[in-house]
Write a protein that holds these residues in place. Structure first.
Motif, PDB file in Angstrom:
ATOM      1  N   CYS A   1       6.368  18.020 -11.963  1.00  0.00           N
ATOM      2  CA  CYS A   1       7.641  18.698 -12.089  1.00  0.00           C
ATOM      3  C   CYS A   1       8.174  18.447 -13.493  1.00  0.00           C
ATOM      4  N   ALA A   2       8.829  19.455 -14.072  1.00  0.00           N
ATOM      5  CA  ALA A   2       9.361  19.325 -15.419  1.00  0.00           C
ATOM      6  C   ALA A   2      10.705  20.030 -15.518  1.00  0.00           C
ATOM      7  N   ALA A   3      11.513  19.583 -16.465  1.00  0.00           N
ATOM      8  CA  ALA A   3      12.811  20.202 -16.708  1.00  0.00           C
ATOM      9  C   ALA A   3      13.026  20.333 -18.207  1.00  0.00           C
TER      10      ALA A   3
ATOM     11  N   ASP B   1      11.428  18.707 -21.605  1.00  0.00           N
ATOM     12  CA  ASP B   1      11.805  17.390 -22.095  1.00  0.00           C
ATOM     13  C   ASP B   1      11.592  16.283 -21.069  1.00  0.00           C
ATOM     14  N   TYR B   2      11.635  16.643 -19.802  1.00  0.00           N
ATOM     15  CA  TYR B   2      11.602  15.626 -18.752  1.00  0.00           C
ATOM     16  C   TYR B   2      10.464  15.938 -17.782  1.00  0.00           C
TER      17      TYR B   2
ATOM     18  N   THR C   1      16.147  24.608 -16.912  1.00  0.00           N
ATOM     19  CA  THR C   1      15.025  25.297 -16.282  1.00  0.00           C
ATOM     20  C   THR C   1      14.127  24.242 -15.667  1.00  0.00           C
ATOM     21  N   THR C   2      13.635  24.528 -14.482  1.00  0.00           N
ATOM     22  CA  THR C   2      12.709  23.606 -13.837  1.00  0.00           C
ATOM     23  C   THR C   2      11.375  24.314 -13.623  1.00  0.00           C
ATOM     24  N   ALA C   3      10.328  23.544 -13.726  1.00  0.00           N
ATOM     25  CA  ALA C   3       8.990  24.136 -13.665  1.00  0.00           C
ATOM     26  C   ALA C   3       8.014  23.188 -13.003  1.00  0.00           C
ATOM     27  N   TRP C   4       6.906  23.750 -12.599  1.00  0.00           N
ATOM     28  CA  TRP C   4       5.770  22.993 -12.091  1.00  0.00           C
ATOM     29  C   TRP C   4       4.560  23.268 -12.975  1.00  0.00           C
TER      30      TRP C   4
ATOM     31  N   ALA D   1       4.577  27.434 -12.364  1.00  0.00           N
ATOM     32  CA  ALA D   1       5.742  28.245 -12.015  1.00  0.00           C
ATOM     33  C   ALA D   1       6.982  27.662 -12.673  1.00  0.00           C
ATOM     34  N   ALA D   2       7.973  28.530 -12.902  1.00  0.00           N
ATOM     35  CA  ALA D   2       9.237  28.081 -13.478  1.00  0.00           C
ATOM     36  C   ALA D   2      10.378  28.861 -12.859  1.00  0.00           C
ATOM     37  N   MET D   3      11.542  28.220 -12.885  1.00  0.00           N
ATOM     38  CA  MET D   3      12.729  28.859 -12.329  1.00  0.00           C
ATOM     39  C   MET D   3      13.924  28.583 -13.229  1.00  0.00           C
ATOM     40  N   SER D   4      14.616  29.644 -13.630  1.00  0.00           N
ATOM     41  CA  SER D   4      15.809  29.510 -14.459  1.00  0.00           C
ATOM     42  C   SER D   4      16.824  30.540 -13.993  1.00  0.00           C
ATOM     43  N   TRP D   5      17.925  30.647 -14.742  1.00  0.00           N
ATOM     44  CA  TRP D   5      18.944  31.634 -14.388  1.00  0.00           C
ATOM     45  C   TRP D   5      18.379  33.053 -14.519  1.00  0.00           C
ATOM     46  N   ARG D   6      17.287  33.198 -15.267  1.00  0.00           N
ATOM     47  CA  ARG D   6      16.674  34.507 -15.417  1.00  0.00           C
ATOM     48  C   ARG D   6      15.798  34.874 -14.230  1.00  0.00           C
TER      49      ARG D   6
END
Length: 120
Positions: free
Chosen positions: A94-96, A108-109, A33-36, A49-54
């Protein structure tokens, strides 16, 4: 390990637009998942905001104005920001991580951040 590098920040007038980019390298980026997030001076880091398979999710303060997207071929995540307000001024990170969450501890990142300044 995943390395994240943000770009695209800058100075913009209220009502304007910016697009942030987050280039990822390292382990299989597509699995995350990646997010801001953003952090304004004197305030805690907050979810944007976040974006994943969901799908996508947004903070109430940016819903309808910001759009998160990703290009898996380019290993890049974007944040399109429209109708910017003075209160959007912050360092954007940015985060993952493994799950879609508004809690920064779930990620974590992190990238080093990029400054967005909105002039009123």
């Amino acid at each position: 390990q995943v390395q994240l590098v943000e770009s695209g920040g800058g100075l913009v007038q209220a009502g304007g637009s910016l697009r942030l980019s987050c280039a990822a390298s390292g382990r299989t980026f597509n699995r995350y998942t990646t997010a801001w997030f953003r952090q304004a001076p004197g305030k805690e880091r907050e979810f944007v905001a976040a974006m994943s398979w969901r799908g996508q999710r947004y903070a109430e303060s940016v819903n309808g104005r910001f759009n998160i997207s990703r290009d898996n071929d380019k290993n890049t995540v974007y944040l399109e920001m429209n109708s910017l307000k003075f209160d959007d001024t912050a360092v954007y990170y940015c985060a993952a991580g493994p799950s879609s969450s508004q809690d920064l501890r779930s990620y974590d990142y992190w990238g080093q951040g990029t400054q967005v300044t909105v002039s009123s």
